[in-house]
Design a protein around this motif. Structure first.
Motif, mmCIF file in Angstrom:
data_model
loop_
_atom_site.group_PDB
_atom_site.id
_atom_site.type_symbol
_atom_site.label_atom_id
_atom_site.label_comp_id
_atom_site.label_asym_id
_atom_site.label_seq_id
_atom_site.Cartn_x
_atom_site.Cartn_y
_atom_site.Cartn_z
ATOM 1 N N ARG B 30 51.409 27.801 40.424
ATOM 2 C CA ARG B 30 50.524 28.925 40.287
ATOM 3 C C ARG B 30 49.958 28.978 38.826
ATOM 4 O O ARG B 30 48.562 29.108 38.835
ATOM 5 C CB ARG B 30 51.476 30.359 40.193
ATOM 6 N N LEU B 33 47.071 26.363 39.346
ATOM 7 C CA LEU B 33 46.012 27.095 40.101
ATOM 8 C C LEU B 33 45.331 27.986 39.263
ATOM 9 O O LEU B 33 43.765 27.981 39.120
ATOM 10 C CB LEU B 33 46.585 27.730 41.220
ATOM 11 N N SER B 34 45.929 28.483 38.290
ATOM 12 C CA SER B 34 45.327 29.576 37.411
ATOM 13 C C SER B 34 44.205 28.789 36.394
ATOM 14 O O SER B 34 43.137 29.333 35.979
ATOM 15 C CB SER B 34 46.426 30.465 36.706
ATOM 16 N N VAL B 36 42.219 26.614 37.437
ATOM 17 C CA VAL B 36 41.048 26.558 38.177
ATOM 18 C C VAL B 36 40.419 28.025 38.184
ATOM 19 O O VAL B 36 39.071 28.104 38.146
ATOM 20 C CB VAL B 36 41.195 26.027 39.633
ATOM 21 N N VAL B 37 40.929 29.021 38.550
ATOM 22 C CA VAL B 37 40.517 30.179 38.179
ATOM 23 C C VAL B 37 40.022 30.774 36.923
ATOM 24 O O VAL B 37 39.226 31.848 36.981
ATOM 25 C CB VAL B 37 41.464 31.265 39.065
ATOM 26 N N PRO B 39 38.034 29.848 34.411
ATOM 27 C CA PRO B 39 36.593 30.373 34.086
ATOM 28 C C PRO B 39 36.081 31.741 34.637
ATOM 29 O O PRO B 39 35.349 32.295 34.129
ATOM 30 C CB PRO B 39 35.957 29.050 34.732
ATOM 31 N N VAL B 40 36.615 31.913 35.921
ATOM 32 C CA VAL B 40 36.157 33.013 36.530
ATOM 33 C C VAL B 40 36.469 34.207 35.814
ATOM 34 O O VAL B 40 35.598 35.195 35.514
ATOM 35 C CB VAL B 40 36.710 33.230 38.100
ATOM 36 N N ARG B 41 37.857 34.389 35.379
ATOM 37 C CA ARG B 41 38.219 35.440 34.438
ATOM 38 C C ARG B 41 37.347 35.415 33.222
ATOM 39 O O ARG B 41 37.077 36.719 32.959
ATOM 40 C CB ARG B 41 39.784 35.080 34.054
ATOM 41 N N LEU B 43 34.713 34.510 32.603
ATOM 42 C CA LEU B 43 33.043 35.074 32.752
ATOM 43 C C LEU B 43 33.084 36.415 32.981
ATOM 44 O O LEU B 43 32.168 36.974 32.690
ATOM 45 C CB LEU B 43 32.532 33.982 33.993
ATOM 46 N N VAL B 44 34.137 37.016 33.959
ATOM 47 C CA VAL B 44 34.235 38.539 34.186
ATOM 48 C C VAL B 44 34.571 38.978 32.793
ATOM 49 O O VAL B 44 33.648 40.107 32.489
ATOM 50 C CB VAL B 44 35.203 38.714 34.967
ATOM 51 N N PRO B 47 30.577 39.732 29.555
ATOM 52 C CA PRO B 47 29.808 40.950 29.191
ATOM 53 C C PRO B 47 30.375 41.667 28.419
ATOM 54 O O PRO B 47 29.643 42.223 27.000
ATOM 55 C CB PRO B 47 29.312 41.709 30.446
ATOM 56 N N PRO B 119 41.495 44.043 39.786
ATOM 57 C CA PRO B 119 40.417 44.466 40.911
ATOM 58 C C PRO B 119 41.003 45.356 42.041
ATOM 59 O O PRO B 119 40.197 46.023 42.577
ATOM 60 C CB PRO B 119 39.450 43.404 41.221
ATOM 61 N N ASP B 120 42.133 45.108 42.363
ATOM 62 C CA ASP B 120 42.754 45.955 43.523
ATOM 63 C C ASP B 120 42.810 47.387 42.924
ATOM 64 O O ASP B 120 43.376 47.709 42.085
ATOM 65 C CB ASP B 120 44.056 45.223 43.847
ATOM 66 N N PRO B 121 42.080 48.274 44.029
ATOM 67 C CA PRO B 121 42.172 49.493 43.254
ATOM 68 C C PRO B 121 43.615 50.519 43.689
ATOM 69 O O PRO B 121 43.879 51.381 43.394
ATOM 70 C CB PRO B 121 41.138 50.267 44.348
ATOM 71 N N ARG B 161 50.183 38.762 33.619
ATOM 72 C CA ARG B 161 50.164 40.064 34.284
ATOM 73 C C ARG B 161 50.802 40.990 33.874
ATOM 74 O O ARG B 161 51.994 40.799 33.793
ATOM 75 C CB ARG B 161 49.829 39.674 35.748
#
Lengths: 164, 271
Positions: B30, B33-34, B36-37, B39-41, B43-44, B47, B119-121, B161
């Motif tokens: 995990r 894998l994280s 790899v992920v 950059p997405v975080r 980038l989110v 802003p 993001p999960d509501p 998390r």
């Protein structure tokens, strides 16, 4: 025909679409819209399985699912299972789905993504306790509505970059 | 051919899920894998970071002076409290020694910044910018300036998390600060409401009582405020009162958090 003999190139475009899809999936939305967030990653999986079934099949979808798991924090393999189910369904429907006009494709995608959400909710309910048991079809609906555009843009870029 | 592949992948993923739930070894997979992920975080959160940076950089001089002044006076108040605290601590230590009790442990902590919200509501979890590289471990408690915030449920290499106190999977052993009555507080899934379980109708509890972690169960460090009682309902048909409490931590707003390291208590337990 001559294109088919050339070595595969332009495959870098696939990770980029997924990067964007992951970004859109993780982007915080105002609470009211969060429930109707289109399932971007599923849309991308559907698109690539539909367009390049020989490159993008069940296995790659599974890997995408693993990455998505580590993004959203579900037990590793949960979305792997969901996305491979999705890819398999599209592979089964592949011959017909390619012939459909976009509107009809969107209808099928509404059903397929809806089913994949049911599977995801079911798996989540089985392995981790979630806050609510109610099922929401909004993401499937918004995804289906966005499908023609997702397909159009991706298809144009795919042909442009000769992703094969 | 697709069918076989699909079946094997399905078996594999179910295997993954079970291994992930039962054993800790998958955390390494995990974590890689994280990477790899991540950059997405980042980038989110970009802003928000840019807005914060620019509001800090381009804010008015007067505002800065003002906030500086406020911070200074706050420091003064806090320092004054700390002075009293050290006296009290020493006194507490002496009294404890008189009673032959083991001394209280101070907890180490590191600060953390909240970087994104799940993001999960349907889940209330947040992600902070500290991970395995800083020694974060699963089960670590997280507090903010006002009270207990949550617990670490998953550690990646650079992020981790946190499930908030209001999560439905969450139960904290607490005691009422006023009289020491022990109880358990559970989350409801609503950010503003916690519930107290198994409080008898005759129990001495009042609106406004502060609930503090008791440290029973060994999961949470003792002595952190958790919630304040806001409503008590007595239903004659039920044997327990219905007590609701409001979490003291700013679950919806806090950005700066403290991650508390609980010290090993082995040497102490020999006494």
């Amino acid at each position: 025909m001559s294109d088919n003999k050339r070595p595969a190139h332009g495959l870098w475009f696939i990770p980029i679409t997924f990067f964007i899809a992951f970004y859109l999936a993780a982007l915080p939305l105002p609470g009211r819209f969060e429930i109707a967030r289109p399932d971007w990653v599923s849309l991308m999986v559907v698109f690539w399985v539909l367009v390049l079934p020989e490159r993008f099949g069940v296995l790659v979808s599974f890997c995408v699912g693993l990455l998505y798991d580590s993004l959203v924090g579900t037990p590793l393999g949960l979305y792997g299972a969901v996305f491979s189910c999705l890819a398999y369904t599209i592979l089964l429907l592949h011959a017909r789905l390619k012939m459909y006009p976009l509107g009809q494709q969107a209808l099928v995608i509404f059903l397929v993504i809806g089913i994949s959400h049911i599977i995801a909710a079911w798996l989540k309910g089985a392995v981790m306790s979630t806050v609510s048991g109610q099922l929401h079809m909004w993401p499937a609906l918004t995804s289906a509505i966005l499908w023609p555009w997702v397909y159009g843009i991706n298809r144009t870029l795919q042909i442009r970059f000769r992703v094969q | 051919m697709h069918g076989y592949r699909f079946a094997s992948v399905l078996v594999l993923s179910i295997l993954f899920i079970f291994v992930d739930l039962r054993f800790a070894q998958v955390d390494l997979v995990r974590q890689s894998l994280s990477y790899v992920v991540s950059p997405v975080r980042s980038l989110v959160s970009l802003p928000g970071d840019v807005v914060q940076w620019s509001s800090e950089t381009f804010s008015e001089r007067n505002e800065l002076l003002d906030s500086n002044r406020r911070a200074r006076s706050q420091i003064l108040v806090l320092q004054q409290k700390v002075q009293q605290l050290s006296v009290l601590e020493a006194e507490n230590e002496r009294l404890r020694r008189l009673l032959n009790a083991t001394s209280r442990l101070d907890n180490d902590f590191i600060t953390a910044e909240l970087i994104s919200v799940d993001p999960d509501p349907f889940s209330i979890q947040v992600i902070v910018n500290r991970g395995a590289q800083e020694g974060i471990y699963v089960g670590q408690s997280v507090v903010d300036a006002d009270g207990l915030f949550g617990i670490v449920v998953q550690v990646d290499s650079l992020t981790s998390r946190i499930a908030l106190v209001a999560d439905v999977n969450f139960a904290v052993p607490v005691y009422v600060n006023r009289n020491g009555m022990r109880s358990v507080v559970v989350g409801t899934g609503d950010l503003d409401v916690l519930e107290m379980e198994y409080v008898t109708d005759t129990a001495d509890i009042q609106i406004g009582d502060m609930l503090v972690t008791s440290g029973l169960g060994g999961r949470f460090p003792a002595g952190y405020p958790v919630a304040e009682v806001i409503a008590i309902e007595h239903d004659p048909g039920e044997s327990f009162a219905h007590v609701r409490a409001r979490p003291l931590a700013q679950l919806g707003q806090a950005r700066s958090l403290l991650m508390v390291f609980q010290q090993q208590q082995e040497p102490e337990s020999n006494e």
